[in-house]
Design an enzyme around this catalytic site. Structure first.
Site, PDB file in Angstrom:
ATOM      1  N   ARG A 267     -11.326   6.826 -37.514  1.00 31.87           N
ATOM      2  CA  ARG A 267     -11.077   5.429 -36.746  1.00 31.87           C
ATOM      3  C   ARG A 267     -12.529   5.225 -36.090  1.00 31.87           C
ATOM      4  NH1 ARG A 267      -6.110   7.643 -37.326  1.00 31.87           N
ATOM      5  NH2 ARG A 267      -7.540   9.493 -36.786  1.00 31.87           N
ATOM      6  N   THR A 268     -12.948   5.999 -35.021  1.00 29.44           N
ATOM      7  CA  THR A 268     -14.178   5.773 -34.637  1.00 29.44           C
ATOM      8  C   THR A 268     -15.487   5.428 -35.337  1.00 29.44           C
ATOM      9  OG1 THR A 268     -13.355   7.298 -32.875  1.00 29.44           O
ATOM     10  CG2 THR A 268     -15.598   6.651 -32.611  1.00 29.44           C
TER      11      THR A 268
ATOM     12  N   HIS B 146     -14.585   9.855 -24.174  1.00 30.93           N
ATOM     13  CA  HIS B 146     -14.577   8.922 -25.331  1.00 30.93           C
ATOM     14  C   HIS B 146     -14.416   7.673 -24.690  1.00 30.93           C
ATOM     15  CE1 HIS B 146     -13.890   7.705 -29.151  1.00 30.93           C
ATOM     16  NE2 HIS B 146     -12.992   8.573 -29.613  1.00 30.93           N
TER      17      HIS B 146
ATOM     18  N   ARG C 174     -21.286  11.199 -31.859  1.00 26.53           N
ATOM     19  CA  ARG C 174     -20.111  12.116 -31.916  1.00 26.53           C
ATOM     20  C   ARG C 174     -20.619  13.518 -31.777  1.00 26.53           C
ATOM     21  NH1 ARG C 174     -14.038  11.793 -33.618  1.00 26.53           N
ATOM     22  NH2 ARG C 174     -13.921  10.061 -32.294  1.00 26.53           N
TER      23      ARG C 174
ATOM     24  N   LYS D 121     -31.240  22.909 -40.246  1.00 29.26           N
ATOM     25  CA  LYS D 121     -32.578  23.795 -40.209  1.00 29.26           C
ATOM     26  C   LYS D 121     -32.879  24.162 -39.168  1.00 29.26           C
ATOM     27  CE  LYS D 121     -33.833  20.362 -43.477  1.00 29.26           C
ATOM     28  NZ  LYS D 121     -34.920  19.416 -43.969  1.00 29.26           N
TER      29      LYS D 121
END
Ligand code: CP
Length: 314
Positions: free
Chosen positions: A62-63, A140, A112, A91
């Protein structure tokens, strides 16, 4: 909404959206009003020429997709990645270096990340506005804005509602941001969870400080008949798994004693806590809630990109 009202708040808003406390109640209200406008009259080229960096170090449906769709709907472009393993983090590059470099390629970044505090570090490292799309179990904030948008859409108001929040309240970042945002409103809150997954003390402390009435419960049955909104969350298995702390599961038969006007929200994804048999019920509002995320994120991108023309957005 008057265009001058929108323009007036721009200088007062912070550059980044990392915590829900980065927004005043006035900011939140303006974003909700603009989200409605984005749904009713989307301005197709408002972000033309701008680039969103979509930086997802953790899974999302969704986000990520609603932010990316929002930028496309506004005429902008999107770069990014959907897992950190495909970046030079693999890396050994630090998050700070990664975000510093990305800041040179984009006009705004959404991040995120599984670690709490990663969004704040990203904001400090990136020369462009950074929006937190979920950092570990912390916050959030854009989910909260769409949660508030959904509450107002389905109940016509936020003040004076009784709201139950159920599930893994300890690890759910959507719950933490939502609870903190609700301190701006005149709500009565009911928290339903096993004791080990209760709301963190910091969130409860904020509620006390702001005089919000709340109580703790272990079963849905004792609360359901009293509430206007039931917000169901899953166990955050990626952060914690303890089968000895089962969260409440909502079944269709529970709804027999609910108010006819009860609406069920959920940040999704769901697991077994929200029975799919409820989806066809008039109480279910979680898919409309997810749809609203598109309009809310269009509003957020527009505002944080400061897309104004002679002081006016439209
Ligand atoms: N609500 C939410 O954050 O969903 P995603 O994890 O799919 O983005």
């Amino acid at each position: 909404m008057q265009t001058m009202e929108i323009a007036a708040i721009l200088p007062k808003m912070k550059r980044d959206l990392v915590s829900i406390f980065d927004l005043s109640k006035e900011d939140i209200e303006q974003i909700l009003a603009l989200s409605l406008r984005m749904r009713e009259q989307p301005p197709v080229d408002l972000c033309k020429g701008s680039i969103l960096a979509s930086c997802f170090f953790e899974p999302s449906t969704r986000t990520r997709l609603s932010f990316e769709a929002a930028m496309h709907r506004l005429g902008g472009a999107v770069i990014g990645f959907s897992e950190g393993a495909n970046t030079s983090a693999k890396k050994g590059e630090t998050l700070s270096d990664t975000m510093r470099v990305i800041g040179g390629y984009c006009d705004i970044a959404v991040i995120r990340h599984p670690q709490e505090g990663a969004a704040r570090l990203a904001a400090e490292s990136c020369a462009k506005p950074v929006i937190n799309a979920g950092d570990g179990a912390n916050q959030h904030p854009t989910q909260t804005l769409l949660d508030l948008f959904a509450i107002r859409e389905c109940q016509g108001k936020i003040d004076d509602l009784s709201i139950a929040i159920a599930g893994d309240l300890k690890h759910s970042r959507t719950v933490h941001s939502l609870v903190l945002a609700l301190t701006h409103y005149g709500v009565r809150l009911y928290f339903i969870s096993p004791e080990p997954l209760q709301l963190p003390a910091g969130c409860a402390g904020e509620l006390r400080k702001k005089g919000v009435k709340f109580s703790f419960h272990e079963t849905l049955e004792e609360v359901l008949p009293k509430v206007d909104i039931l917000y169901m969350t899953r166990v955050q298995k990626e952060r914690f798994h303890d089968p000895s702390s089962p969260i409440p599961h909502l079944k269709k038969n529970h709804l027999a004693k609910a108010k006819t006007t009860l609406r069920i929200l959920a940040p999704l994804p769901r697991q077994e806590e929200l029975d799919p048999a409820i989806d066809a019920s008039p109480h279910a509002y979680y898919f409309q809630q997810a749809q609203g995320g598109l309009y809310v994120r269009m509003a957020i991108l527009s505002l944080f990109l400061q897309k104004t023309k002679k002081g006016e957005i439209f």
